[in-house]
Structure formats: C-alpha cells, structure tokens
Design an enzyme around this catalytic site. Structure first.
Site, PDB file in Angstrom:
ATOM      1  N   GLY A  12       0.820  -1.288   0.203  1.00  0.00           N
ATOM      2  CA  GLY A  12      -0.206  -0.335   0.073  1.00  0.00           C
ATOM      3  C   GLY A  12       0.529   1.477  -0.373  1.00  0.00           C
ATOM      4  O   GLY A  12       0.421   2.492   0.174  1.00  0.00           O
ATOM      5  N   ASN A  14       1.731   3.090  -2.226  1.00  0.00           N
ATOM      6  CA  ASN A  14       0.732   4.549  -3.744  1.00  0.00           C
ATOM      7  C   ASN A  14      -0.253   4.796  -2.694  1.00  0.00           C
ATOM      8  O   ASN A  14      -0.573   5.997  -3.013  1.00  0.00           O
ATOM      9  CB  ASN A  14       0.347   3.567  -4.796  1.00  0.00           C
ATOM     10  CG  ASN A  14       2.036   3.163  -5.821  1.00  0.00           C
ATOM     11  OD1 ASN A  14       2.515   4.721  -6.419  1.00  0.00           O
ATOM     12  ND2 ASN A  14       2.366   2.403  -5.948  1.00  0.00           N
ATOM     13  N   ILE A  94      -9.139  -7.682 -13.000  1.00  0.00           N
ATOM     14  CA  ILE A  94     -10.264  -6.684 -12.985  1.00  0.00           C
ATOM     15  C   ILE A  94     -11.470  -6.722 -13.203  1.00  0.00           C
ATOM     16  O   ILE A  94     -11.169  -7.558 -15.132  1.00  0.00           O
ATOM     17  CB  ILE A  94     -10.003  -5.494 -13.249  1.00  0.00           C
ATOM     18  CG1 ILE A  94      -9.164  -4.712 -12.133  1.00  0.00           C
ATOM     19  CG2 ILE A  94     -11.343  -5.025 -12.541  1.00  0.00           C
ATOM     20  CD1 ILE A  94      -9.685  -4.821 -10.389  1.00  0.00           C
ATOM     21  N   ASN A 108      -5.089   2.680 -13.209  1.00  0.00           N
ATOM     22  CA  ASN A 108      -4.162   1.673 -12.273  1.00  0.00           C
ATOM     23  C   ASN A 108      -2.855   2.236 -12.704  1.00  0.00           C
ATOM     24  O   ASN A 108      -2.540   2.907 -13.665  1.00  0.00           O
ATOM     25  CB  ASN A 108      -4.048   0.157 -13.113  1.00  0.00           C
ATOM     26  CG  ASN A 108      -3.431  -0.639 -13.569  1.00  0.00           C
ATOM     27  OD1 ASN A 108      -2.997  -1.196 -11.271  1.00  0.00           O
ATOM     28  ND2 ASN A 108      -2.209  -1.362 -13.639  1.00  0.00           N
ATOM     29  N   HIS A 110       1.126   1.615 -13.341  1.00  0.00           N
ATOM     30  CA  HIS A 110       2.096  -0.421 -13.973  1.00  0.00           C
ATOM     31  C   HIS A 110       3.162   0.039 -13.600  1.00  0.00           C
ATOM     32  O   HIS A 110       4.181   1.391 -14.192  1.00  0.00           O
ATOM     33  CB  HIS A 110       1.572  -0.218 -15.257  1.00  0.00           C
ATOM     34  CG  HIS A 110       2.007  -1.329 -16.150  1.00  0.00           C
ATOM     35  ND1 HIS A 110       2.049  -3.103 -14.799  1.00  0.00           N
ATOM     36  CD2 HIS A 110       3.540  -1.842 -16.617  1.00  0.00           C
ATOM     37  CE1 HIS A 110       3.449  -4.229 -15.405  1.00  0.00           C
ATOM     38  NE2 HIS A 110       4.109  -2.523 -16.766  1.00  0.00           N
ATOM     39  N   ASP A 151      -3.222  -3.877 -18.827  1.00  0.00           N
ATOM     40  CA  ASP A 151      -2.168  -2.695 -19.332  1.00  0.00           C
ATOM     41  C   ASP A 151      -2.516  -2.057 -21.079  1.00  0.00           C
ATOM     42  O   ASP A 151      -1.422  -1.372 -21.260  1.00  0.00           O
ATOM     43  CB  ASP A 151      -0.570  -3.620 -19.065  1.00  0.00           C
ATOM     44  CG  ASP A 151      -0.981  -4.123 -17.548  1.00  0.00           C
ATOM     45  OD1 ASP A 151      -0.685  -3.292 -16.729  1.00  0.00           O
ATOM     46  OD2 ASP A 151      -0.640  -4.843 -17.216  1.00  0.00           O
ATOM     47  N   GLU A 181       6.261   6.212  -9.289  1.00  0.00           N
ATOM     48  CA  GLU A 181       5.155   5.781  -9.437  1.00  0.00           C
ATOM     49  C   GLU A 181       4.274   6.773  -7.965  1.00  0.00           C
ATOM     50  O   GLU A 181       3.672   6.746  -7.872  1.00  0.00           O
ATOM     51  CB  GLU A 181       4.945   4.432  -8.450  1.00  0.00           C
ATOM     52  CG  GLU A 181       4.922   3.130  -9.523  1.00  0.00           C
ATOM     53  CD  GLU A 181       5.340   2.158  -8.889  1.00  0.00           C
ATOM     54  OE1 GLU A 181       4.460   2.120  -8.063  1.00  0.00           O
ATOM     55  OE2 GLU A 181       6.349   0.994  -9.026  1.00  0.00           O
TER      56      GLU A 181
HETATM   57  C1  GAR Z   1       4.120  -1.208  -7.193  1.00  0.00           C
HETATM   58  O1  GAR Z   1       5.083  -0.896  -7.345  1.00  0.00           O
HETATM   59  C2  GAR Z   1       2.453  -1.297  -8.226  1.00  0.00           C
HETATM   60  O2  GAR Z   1       3.017  -0.602  -9.448  1.00  0.00           O
HETATM   61  C3  GAR Z   1       2.627  -2.520  -9.032  1.00  0.00           C
HETATM   62  O3  GAR Z   1       2.923  -3.680  -7.610  1.00  0.00           O
HETATM   63  C4  GAR Z   1       3.076  -2.781  -6.834  1.00  0.00           C
HETATM   64  C5  GAR Z   1       1.952  -2.702  -5.385  1.00  0.00           C
HETATM   65  O4  GAR Z   1       2.876  -1.727  -4.160  1.00  0.00           O
HETATM   66  N1  GAR Z   1       1.510  -2.992  -9.501  1.00  0.00           N
HETATM   67  C6  GAR Z   1       1.215  -4.092 -10.346  1.00  0.00           C
HETATM   68  O5  GAR Z   1       2.214  -4.169 -10.785  1.00  0.00           O
HETATM   69  C7  GAR Z   1      -0.069  -4.191 -11.006  1.00  0.00           C
HETATM   70  N2  GAR Z   1       0.053  -4.616 -12.187  1.00  0.00           N
HETATM   71  P1  GAR Z   1       2.231  -0.442  -3.148  1.00  0.00           P
HETATM   72  O6  GAR Z   1       0.876  -1.798  -2.301  1.00  0.00           O
HETATM   73  O7  GAR Z   1       3.512  -0.752  -2.048  1.00  0.00           O
HETATM   74  O8  GAR Z   1       1.717   0.102  -3.739  1.00  0.00           O
END
Ligand code: GAR
Length: 214
Positions: A12, A14, A94, A108, A110, A151, A181
């Site tokens: 979490g 992000n 999804i 989203n 990525h 994506d 990100e």
């Molecule tokens: C992040 O790097 C995000 O970009 C990636 O998972 C991680 C989650 O981090 N998402 C994907 O790969 C989606 N296809 P977080 O839970 O600390 O935000």
C-alpha cells in the site's frame, strides 16, 4: 469532491502516497472513501485504518466460485459510490463487469513504461526481474485508464527511471516507486479531480499541462 475507492493487495505504498498528497494539498478536490483488499494481510488495510478510512476485505477463498467473488468485489466497490476507482498495487485481474461499470473512471499504476514489460504475467517484482533480464537502461512507471485488456488502456502519465549497475529487482522496484509511482499516481488523480483529463479516440488529453515537470 471526487470520491475515490482504492483497490489494493499488498504494502500500500501507492495508497500512502495518495493519502499524503491529499493531506499536503498536492491533490485537491478529492477524498478516499474506501479501501478494498483481496488479501486480508495487506498492510494497505492498516494504512487506511490509521487515517480513519473504511477498509474492507473481499477475498476469493470466502466464495464458492470466482464469479461469486467477482460479484462481491464489484458490489463492495460500488457501495462506496466512487467517482474514480484507483488500482494501487491491486493484483486482482479486474472482472469484465467491473471494467464496464467504470468506463474511463478506473485507473491503474503499472511499474514499467507501457507498452514495454506489461500484459499477462507482468506484475509486481516480476516486472523488474524482466527489465533486468533484458538489460534495458531505462524503465519507469505508467498511470493509465483500465479497459478490457491487460495494461492496454489509455495512458495518462509516464515517468522514466534509470536502471543502475548492481540493481536487484528489489532495489529497482524501490527506485521506480520513489522516483516515478509515488509522483505520477497522485499527479494523475489531482488532474482528474480538477477536471483536466479527457479521453478522445482512445487517447488521453490533459488540459493546460506541461509534461516532465514532476
Ligand atoms: C507497485 O510497484 C505497483 O506498481 C505494482 O505493484 C506494486 C504495489 O506496491 N502493481 C502492479 O504490478 C499491477 N500490475 P504498493 O502495494 O506498495 O503500492
């Protein structure tokens, strides 16, 4: 006020970047009204609770079939009446129904520069493993609207990050988060919340915007 539901699966960070950006005023005209996780152990749930935000778990193991899980996942998301659904480290594929319920209202993050290193099997740390395997010098992150593909939706923002000597997937993942990100996700939400983002002919237009300043 834009009502945001955030779908998470793990750490979490992000989600945290979004909450911090709302607190600091980097995001205006928006509030997080609910956080939903498919994983009961996701630390993202704690981050939401610490902020007094409702955090819910909808997990596949609690349902007799995938279809029942998908219905419950959609129902829970809709229960927050969100204007925008944000996938922030969400590892759930999804469901089609859900994509249809939020046309150009679901985004989203990525962890690569789409259309490189994306699609089925490219998620989380795997993306950075593939980047290092291929030996590219530049990677980054992308925020995009979610459509029926994996994506493939209209791209809102991207930011490049250099690969460095000695990078491991974990080191690179952290750099992509810090440098890309956690910046472009709040920025994209702020632009949407302030009515500056539209989609025309499958491409995103951002009103009065200079790229590369964040
Ligand atoms: C992040 O790097 C995000 O970009 C990636 O998972 C991680 C989650 O981090 N998402 C994907 O790969 C989606 N296809 P977080 O839970 O600390 O935000």
């Amino acid at each position: 006020m834009l009502r945001i539901a955030v779908l998470v699966s793990g750490g979490g960070t992000n989600l945290q970047a979004i909450l911090d950006a709302i607190d600091s005023g980097t995001i205006t005209n928006a509030e997080v009204v609910g956080v939903i996780s498919n994983n009961p152990k996701a630390y993202a749930l704690e981050r939401a609770k610490k902020k007094g935000i409702e955090a819910a778990v909808v997990r596949p193991a609690d349902f007799a079939s995938r279809a029942e899980f998908e219905d419950a996942y959609l129902e829970k998301t809709q229960s927050y009446h969100p204007d925008l659904v944000v996938l922030a480290g969400c590892m759930v594929v999804i469901p089609k129904k859900m994509v249809e319920a939020f046309p150009n209202r679901m985004i989203n993050i990525h962890p690569a520069l789409i259309p490189a290193f994306c699609g089925t099997g490219y998620y989380g740390l795997h993306v950075h493993e593939k980047v290092l395997e291929r030996g590219v010098r530049v990677t980054g992150a992308t925020v995009h609207f979610v459509d029926a593909g994996t994506d493939t939706g209209p791209i809102i923002l991207q930011k490049a990050v250099y690969v460095q000597n000695g990078d491991t997937p974990e080191i690179l993942q952290r750099r992509v988060m810090e440098q890309a990100e956690w910046k472009i996700m709040p920025e994209a939400i702020n632009l949407i919340a302030n009515g500056r983002v539209s989609v025309r002919d499958g491409k995103v237009q951002i009103r009065d915007y200079t790229f590369g300043e964040i």
